[in-house]
Design a protein around this motif. Structure first.
Motif, short mmCIF file in Angstrom:
data_model
loop_
_atom_site.label_atom_id
_atom_site.label_comp_id
_atom_site.label_asym_id
_atom_site.label_seq_id
_atom_site.Cartn_x
_atom_site.Cartn_y
_atom_site.Cartn_z
N GLN A 252 21.74 -86.97 13.70
CA GLN A 252 22.77 -86.96 12.68
C GLN A 252 24.04 -86.20 13.04
OE1 GLN A 252 22.44 -88.88 10.12
NE2 GLN A 252 20.28 -89.37 10.37
N GLY B 205 26.96 -84.83 16.03
CA GLY B 205 27.58 -85.06 17.34
C GLY B 205 27.63 -83.78 18.15
N ASN C 67 26.02 -88.31 15.84
CA ASN C 67 26.83 -88.97 14.81
C ASN C 67 26.13 -90.13 14.10
OD1 ASN C 67 29.01 -87.24 15.05
ND2 ASN C 67 29.87 -88.42 16.74
#
Length: 124
Positions: free
Chosen positions: A56, A58, A84
């Motif tokens: 979830q 980056g 991401n």
């Protein structure tokens, strides 16, 4: 009068025997709930006996899933580092129909303890 009764008994016997020989319906699997921790989610998907693993954030930290079948040994999937919101699937092998598959999300944290989500169960 007796002939119709015998025919009725014969028909009932054939129907009963045919019903007894019919194959049992396959057990339907159920997906687990979503296990979530900071930056990672994991879920067992019964169709195909797979784990959906999502990264979830980056950041540079990898995510993975841990799972076990019917209370057996804990297995760790290969890591995923897409970031991401990218997701990937991992195999659980081929657990027997109806087996309980329990999964949780993990996130590798360099220099600290890994983060884990709660264990969530489904059925193969």
């Amino acid at each position: 009068m007796r002939a119709p009764i015998r025919v009725g008994i014969a028909i009932a016997t054939v129907v009963t025997a045919a019903g007894a020989l019919a194959p049992a319906a396959a057990m339907a699997g159920t997906d687990s709930g979503v296990s979530s921790t900071t930056g990672a989610t994991a879920k067992f998907v019964s169709y195909g006996d797979k784990i959906m693993l999502c990264d979830q954030l980056g950041d540079t930290f990898s995510v993975y899933a841990q799972y076990y079948v019917n209370g057996g040994a804990i297995h760790t999937t290969s890591q995923h580092n897409g970031g991401n919101g990218t997701c990937d699937t991992r195999t659980t092998g081929d657990p027997a129909e109806g087996a309980q598959v329990t999964v949780r999300a993990g996130r590798q944290v360099d220099g600290g303890a890994d983060n884990y989500g709660p264990w969530k169960s489904g059925r193969a």
